[in-house]
Design a protein around this motif. Sequence first.
Motif, PDB file in Angstrom:
ATOM      1  N   LEU A 194       0.242  -1.331   0.179  1.00  0.00           N
ATOM      2  CA  LEU A 194      -0.247  -0.050  -0.241  1.00  0.00           C
ATOM      3  C   LEU A 194       0.741   1.063  -0.169  1.00  0.00           C
ATOM      4  O   LEU A 194       0.790   2.387  -0.223  1.00  0.00           O
ATOM      5  CB  LEU A 194      -0.526   0.182   1.421  1.00  0.00           C
ATOM      6  N   HIS A 195       2.434   0.955   0.630  1.00  0.00           N
ATOM      7  CA  HIS A 195       2.635   2.773   0.496  1.00  0.00           C
ATOM      8  C   HIS A 195       4.071   2.489  -0.069  1.00  0.00           C
ATOM      9  O   HIS A 195       5.040   3.679   0.114  1.00  0.00           O
ATOM     10  CB  HIS A 195       3.014   2.819   1.978  1.00  0.00           C
ATOM     11  N   GLY A 196       4.058   1.235  -0.981  1.00  0.00           N
ATOM     12  CA  GLY A 196       6.021   1.378  -1.336  1.00  0.00           C
ATOM     13  C   GLY A 196       6.832   1.219  -0.891  1.00  0.00           C
ATOM     14  O   GLY A 196       7.405   1.065   0.396  1.00  0.00           O
ATOM     15  N   LEU A 197       7.891   1.105  -2.001  1.00  0.00           N
ATOM     16  CA  LEU A 197       9.301   1.056  -1.281  1.00  0.00           C
ATOM     17  C   LEU A 197      10.074   2.233  -1.349  1.00  0.00           C
ATOM     18  O   LEU A 197      11.198   2.389  -0.044  1.00  0.00           O
ATOM     19  CB  LEU A 197       9.771  -0.420  -2.175  1.00  0.00           C
ATOM     20  N   ALA A 198       9.806   2.698  -1.855  1.00  0.00           N
ATOM     21  CA  ALA A 198      10.542   3.635  -2.332  1.00  0.00           C
ATOM     22  C   ALA A 198      10.673   5.084  -0.561  1.00  0.00           C
ATOM     23  O   ALA A 198       9.562   4.411   0.004  1.00  0.00           O
ATOM     24  CB  ALA A 198       9.883   4.962  -3.033  1.00  0.00           C
ATOM     25  N   PRO A 199      11.943   5.360  -0.760  1.00  0.00           N
ATOM     26  CA  PRO A 199      11.336   6.173   0.591  1.00  0.00           C
ATOM     27  C   PRO A 199      10.311   7.135   1.030  1.00  0.00           C
ATOM     28  O   PRO A 199      10.239   7.856  -0.189  1.00  0.00           O
ATOM     29  CB  PRO A 199      12.456   7.807   1.517  1.00  0.00           C
ATOM     30  N   ARG A 200       9.654   7.931   2.056  1.00  0.00           N
ATOM     31  CA  ARG A 200       8.726   9.154   2.173  1.00  0.00           C
ATOM     32  C   ARG A 200       9.413   9.775   2.475  1.00  0.00           C
ATOM     33  O   ARG A 200      10.517  10.258   2.895  1.00  0.00           O
ATOM     34  CB  ARG A 200       7.443   8.122   3.380  1.00  0.00           C
ATOM     35  N   PRO A 201       8.458  10.793   1.269  1.00  0.00           N
ATOM     36  CA  PRO A 201       8.620  12.147   2.044  1.00  0.00           C
ATOM     37  C   PRO A 201       8.086  13.010   3.654  1.00  0.00           C
ATOM     38  O   PRO A 201       7.547  12.602   4.167  1.00  0.00           O
ATOM     39  CB  PRO A 201       7.747  12.831   0.918  1.00  0.00           C
TER      40      PRO A 201
END
Length: 201
Positions: A194-201
Amino acid sequence: MADSKAPDTARRSDRSRRAIHAAALALVSEVGYGRTTIEGIAARAGVGKQTIYRWWPSKGAVLLEAFLALGDQAAQGEYEIPDTGDLTADLKNVLRATVDQMNDPAFAVPSRALAAEGIVNADLSAEFTAKLLEPQLQLYVKRLRAAQEAGDLRATLDLRIALELLVGPVAHRWLMRTLPLTHAYTDTLVEYVLHGLAPRP
């Protein structure tokens, strides 16, 4: 005049069918699918093997029907993935329940046997998919579509791919049996999907 009634063949057939189902599930659990035979199922169920061949073409077909009947008894009605308005929590809860079922030998043993047989038996695989797997997957589609309509997921999202991202890794880990299938694992999986693997801002 004595009251003579014709034998209730429907009731007798149902009793025999249930005995055959129970015998197939028991033997697969005790000796494995490879060593389970039509003759063994017939002997355990107390019926002639021709009775089994009259109703099913193979031991795989017997086991599939027995497994589907077992699932019907456990479900006791149509199941839905709850919609609490919190998609993350709902998906975590349903995958936790799925893990519990997959770790239960009563489910795991026959379902692994059917998964293996389905690799070489296309007809059995198609029936297993149509009668058991696809209806369960559509429950995920329904819940994800509700989240999409509520604006919790992108409108352009391919819901089939989304559900495969959730259930595919669970099925893979279950089949491989090299890593534990736990609630912590599926909780993390939902977060990643749901929130992905990339760093969150």
